[in-house]
Scaffold this motif. Structure first.
Motif, mmCIF file in Angstrom:
data_model
loop_
_atom_site.group_PDB
_atom_site.id
_atom_site.type_symbol
_atom_site.label_atom_id
_atom_site.label_comp_id
_atom_site.label_asym_id
_atom_site.label_seq_id
_atom_site.Cartn_x
_atom_site.Cartn_y
_atom_site.Cartn_z
ATOM 1 N N ASP A 48 0.842 -1.201 0.000
ATOM 2 C CA ASP A 48 0.000 0.000 0.000
ATOM 3 C C ASP A 48 0.876 1.249 0.000
ATOM 4 O OD1 ASP A 48 -1.406 -2.261 1.365
ATOM 5 O OD2 ASP A 48 -3.083 -0.900 1.164
ATOM 6 N N THR A 49 0.386 2.320 -0.589
ATOM 7 C CA THR A 49 1.131 3.573 -0.619
ATOM 8 C C THR A 49 0.553 4.609 0.335
ATOM 9 O OG1 THR A 49 -0.198 4.384 -2.472
ATOM 10 C CG2 THR A 49 1.868 3.245 -3.011
ATOM 11 N N VAL A 50 -0.620 4.315 0.915
ATOM 12 C CA VAL A 50 -1.296 5.263 1.790
ATOM 13 C C VAL A 50 -1.747 4.558 3.070
ATOM 14 C CG1 VAL A 50 -3.306 6.778 2.027
ATOM 15 C CG2 VAL A 50 -2.165 6.578 -0.178
ATOM 16 N N SER A 53 -6.835 7.470 6.745
ATOM 17 C CA SER A 53 -7.180 8.382 7.831
ATOM 18 C C SER A 53 -7.676 7.588 9.026
ATOM 19 C CB SER A 53 -8.284 9.345 7.387
ATOM 20 O OG SER A 53 -7.828 10.137 6.329
ATOM 21 N N LEU A 71 5.340 3.501 1.128
ATOM 22 C CA LEU A 71 4.480 4.536 1.718
ATOM 23 C C LEU A 71 4.771 5.913 1.137
ATOM 24 C CD1 LEU A 71 2.288 5.006 3.869
ATOM 25 C CD2 LEU A 71 4.132 5.573 5.451
ATOM 26 N N LYS A 72 3.699 6.570 0.692
ATOM 27 C CA LYS A 72 3.833 7.907 0.115
ATOM 28 C C LYS A 72 3.019 8.943 0.887
ATOM 29 C CE LYS A 72 4.757 6.373 -4.571
ATOM 30 N NZ LYS A 72 6.157 6.498 -4.546
ATOM 31 N N ARG A 73 1.956 8.490 1.566
ATOM 32 C CA ARG A 73 1.070 9.446 2.242
ATOM 33 C C ARG A 73 0.465 8.823 3.488
ATOM 34 N NH1 ARG A 73 -4.352 11.046 1.859
ATOM 35 N NH2 ARG A 73 -4.785 9.564 0.226
ATOM 36 N N ILE A 74 0.320 9.645 4.519
ATOM 37 C CA ILE A 74 -0.340 9.239 5.759
ATOM 38 C C ILE A 74 -1.611 10.061 5.878
ATOM 39 C CG2 ILE A 74 -0.179 9.184 8.274
ATOM 40 C CD1 ILE A 74 2.845 8.783 7.939
ATOM 41 N N GLY A 75 -2.741 9.387 6.010
ATOM 42 C CA GLY A 75 -4.039 10.055 6.074
ATOM 43 C C GLY A 75 -4.192 10.934 7.307
ATOM 44 N N CYS A 78 -4.312 10.052 11.344
ATOM 45 C CA CYS A 78 -3.897 8.648 11.356
ATOM 46 C C CYS A 78 -3.449 8.204 12.752
ATOM 47 C CB CYS A 78 -2.772 8.445 10.351
ATOM 48 S SG CYS A 78 -2.344 6.718 10.071
#
Length: 84
Positions: A48-50, A53, A71-75, A78
């Motif tokens: 997964d890349t995200v 949230s 990983l590219k983004r954290i909601g 989180c």
């Protein structure tokens, strides 16, 4: 995410012993009822890349989290109310 990739987490039971649990996906982990007890979460093998949230919302005992290289983004929120 591939079905053969697992999310591993470690919780501590009422006796103080550590117990490992495996989930097949982030979705399965996200709906777990014992989030409050998560201590160590290993996401290093997922693709997964995200992180969604509120993924670890109220994980007040979370001490260690291993992120995937993808990983590219954290909601948002989180880690809301995480105290460790």
């Amino acid at each position: 995410m591939s079905n053969n990739i697992k999310v591993t987490l470690t919780t501590q039971n009422e006796n103080g012993s550590f117990v490992e649990k495996e989930f097949n996906s982030l979705k399965e982990l996200n709906i777990s009822n014992d989030k409050e007890d998560f201590k160590i979460v290993d996401l290093s093998k997922i693709t997964d890349t995200v992180l969604p949230s509120k993924m670890f919302i109220y994980c007040k005992n979370l001490e260690e989290l291993k992120f995937p290289e993808t990983l590219k983004r954290i909601g948002t929120k989180c880690f809301w109310e995480c105290r460790s």
